[in-house]
Design an enzyme around this catalytic site. Sequence first.
Site, PDB file in Angstrom:
ATOM      1  N   GLY A 338      38.448  37.061  41.226  1.00  0.00           N
ATOM      2  CA  GLY A 338      37.354  37.255  40.274  1.00  0.00           C
ATOM      3  C   GLY A 338      37.159  38.734  39.990  1.00  0.00           C
ATOM      4  N   SER A 339      35.903  39.133  39.856  1.00  0.00           N
ATOM      5  CA  SER A 339      35.593  40.504  39.413  1.00  0.00           C
ATOM      6  C   SER A 339      35.946  41.568  40.449  1.00  0.00           C
ATOM      7  CB  SER A 339      34.127  40.617  39.052  1.00  0.00           C
ATOM      8  OG  SER A 339      33.836  39.727  37.994  1.00  0.00           O
ATOM      9  N   THR A 340      36.174  41.174  41.690  1.00  0.00           N
ATOM     10  CA  THR A 340      36.591  42.177  42.674  1.00  0.00           C
ATOM     11  C   THR A 340      37.955  42.744  42.311  1.00  0.00           C
ATOM     12  OG1 THR A 340      37.599  40.511  44.102  1.00  0.00           O
ATOM     13  CG2 THR A 340      35.302  41.076  44.549  1.00  0.00           C
TER      14      THR A 340
END
Lengths: 647, 361
Positions: A338-340
């Site tokens: 995801g956004s990591t």
Amino acid sequence: MSSLHHIKDEHAEKSLFRSRAKIAFFLILIALVILAARFTYLQVWKYGSFRAQADKNRIRIQTVAPSRGMIYDRNGILLAENKPAYRLEITTERLVRPRVAGKRISLSQALDSTLDELELLVTITPSQRNRFLRVSRQSKPFQAVPLRLSLNERELSRIAVNRHRLPGVEITPYLNRYYPGGKAMTHLIGYVGRIDESELAGLDRENYQANTHIGKTGVERYREALLHGESGFEKVETNAQGRVLRVLEREDPRAGQDLMLAVDVRLQLAAWEAMSEYSGSIVAIDPNNGDVLAMVSKPGFDANLFVNGITQSDYSRILNAPDRPLYNRALKGGYEPGSTFKPFVALAGLESGTINVETRVFSSGEFYLPNVSRPYRDWRPGGHGWVTARSALQKSVNTYFYELGVKLGIDNMHDYIQQFGFGQPTGIDLYGEGVGILPSRGWKRARFNQPWYPGETVIAAIGQGYNVVTPLQLASATATLAMNGKRYIPRLVRGLKKYGHKDVDWLSPTEGVPVPVVNPLNWAEVRGGMEDVVNSSTGTARKIGKGATYRIAGKSGTAQVFGLAKGQKYDASTIDRRLRNNALFVAWAPVEAPKIVVAIIIEHAMGGGSSTAAPIALILLDKWLIEAGHLEDETISSQIQDQQVMR
Amino acid sequence: MIASGWIGRPRLDYPLLIVLIMVSIAGLFVLYSASDGNERLVINQAIRLLVGFAGLVIIALLPPRLFRHWSFWLYALGIVLLLATAMFGEGRGSDRWLDLSVVRFQPSELMKLVVPMTVAAWLHNKLLPPDWKEVFIAVVIIVVPMLLIVRQPDLGTALLVGMSGAFVLFLAGLRWRVILSLIGLVAAAAPIMWMFMHEYQRNRVRTFINPEADPLGQGWNIIQSKIAVGSGGLSGKGWMQGTQSQLEFLPEHTTDFIMGVIAEEFGLLGVLLLLLAYLFIIGRSLYLASQARDTFSRLLCGSLAMIFFVYVMVNGGMITGILPVVGVPLPLISYGGTSIVTLLAGFGLIMSAWGHRRFIR
């Protein structure tokens, strides 16, 4: 005397006898000389060979098992030890066989009655009894055959009291591998178990002759060679039945080495606790050397159950638990980052020159590929307006990365981000590491024999789609980012101690291939964006920044487990637990000289990365930096950073 | 001198007696080691030896003609006992023992003395060498008890009994061509014998021919015995130090295989000393026999000396692996009752002939 007598010629008969007696004596002499020659042949000519055979008959080499090395955490807390335990044994030749109705009862009757008596004193399952009877039949009568392992205090005292009634029954001390760390440590330490057939094939038989156990998983397995030590030998004299009569020579075994782990049990337990009821994984790394400070995979299980053979019911309970407690998520688990993942994509864009720090993108809430009607959304309806790379990271603006991904192309993205270790094992000192997936055209062709579609690049740029990372990879890559491209191979063991030695042999950290720095300002910009995530008033994880006495950089992530249909609204409280989003958070602190990097993945969380995972990160950072006092540590990391910046 | 001639002052042959006693005492020491220091066993054996030597002296006092007169009756008694054993006997695996409630004994053991005695008595007043009719009768005297003993089944003792009778014939001057044709007959009979043998007896022969074929079963005894002998070397491992016997690798080490203990603990020197003692006993016995005045005494004593040799040879050949495993004890040393008593009784007969050589008739 008889009438015939005068006919007999005494003299002639006597001389006939004498000649026959002489012949007889001569033949006897020859025969005895032959016999003597035979003795001479055996005792002089063949002496060496028969002497050797006689020794081979009576002398046997017995292996003496070495004691297994202990495992300690970085503060010297014991995680795997050899605990004295007691087992119940029966020596059949010592059984008393009373007379019943004038006749001695048979050995098997005596054994049965002894077993029946014992069953009243200690717990003996039918399978233990059967196993004992099977082994007993194959053993010599003077050999003690174990019936029950690890007797408890109550059982010990019950047997002690009844000892006089139970001839042939013995209580024998032995060393049992014990893991005091509990469920939180199991995936990391692993456990030992009985050597099985398949393992036997690959073993140094001589060295393992006296061993019943071997490392099965975790550190116990990876460091088997160090932990095991070297067997000793005993030269013993035995009689024809194999009974050992005396020890002729003895070479003591050399105990295995003690392992000093990089892991801090207190941090590990804090992480375990902080996850409360959630499943998931947390990895904490010291970015300055690759030391794995914590590596949690939840749920876990009690390793002690496996040491002496787990019961069928325990095993099926663990095996069939819905959260798969046997699965080491930290090492093998595959999660959508995801956004990591966004910081790495941003850095790929900047370092490749596809964008610069001032490149701006307008977020309207929806992004469209040319000639495609399907929108790619921002998490905030209506969008975030104009954003740069830094503010896009701070607010986690998808549109920025959609556009960047399209500009960059999947293969450029893949080739750059690969340098951080995604899609390949980190090389940690454990077996069975997962590799995750870092997608590319080539990967998709090889895997599915399909072409790459532009839409797949769009979602890949926000860490979704085909992207799969392990918690360990995520932590290691984030550490590389924090360290300006310098990489260390994650490690669990940082020191070895030989038996009887006082000093620990500290292992030097292993550097990986660094990620080259094109422009240090690009790295500073990305790290700055992550700093803003926690510290700016509009950062996604600003809540944890307020409580910290040091500066944290981080990135939240929320990964969908389940695709939502158009117009459907995600509501964690109503959706099935197993379909809830995963909450992720990566962070390091302090910002200026990173001493700890954490990667947190909470499965099926009620909240997202910033609300569920980020507070856990703060707990761990506090634990390490404040409670354990590592904030004050002198490290060389700041110098390394400076050097890299100047280069 | 006592005029009647029935009982004389014991005229023992001291050289022979001393060597017999020396071997017996040495045997007790070997037995002590072989039995792993079992004093009861050694005392039992010592008692048997005392009984045996007492018997020897008593028999030596009696004149040989007494045995000559008794021999046919003894023979008849022996046959009856053998038949009784066949019907009521008991024993381990074979019907050799007769339990007379007071003593248990093997009638076949008795026949080792009675058969040569009877054959010698039969030939006593014949013109020697005997003619074919006399030889035929002698063969019948020998074969009847042999067959009864073979049926027990105890092939070893049967052969010993047969041989002790055959030696009498040999010493009586049986013509060489007759001897050779009898040997030929026995050789021809061997395959037929094989057919009548028990399986365990066949196995012994098979094992003798190739002991390594079955190293843990039948071959074990021979292999372990050879190891015991060979590992003793020139001077042995020392008393009580033999690993093969002390650690029980050597089978039957107090009885049939006791010579393995001697070879292991006292080495080749011990074995040669023992063989020399046996050679002296045999030679001296043959000499004493040849000094006897009457045919019966000569033939009987000579035969007993020769059968003593057979014991030594068969036992020594067995433990060194040049002869098959036959249950023959080592004379004077192996643990076991009846054989010691009959052996010493045999020497009593020899000494009787010697002591009474001057005043027969």
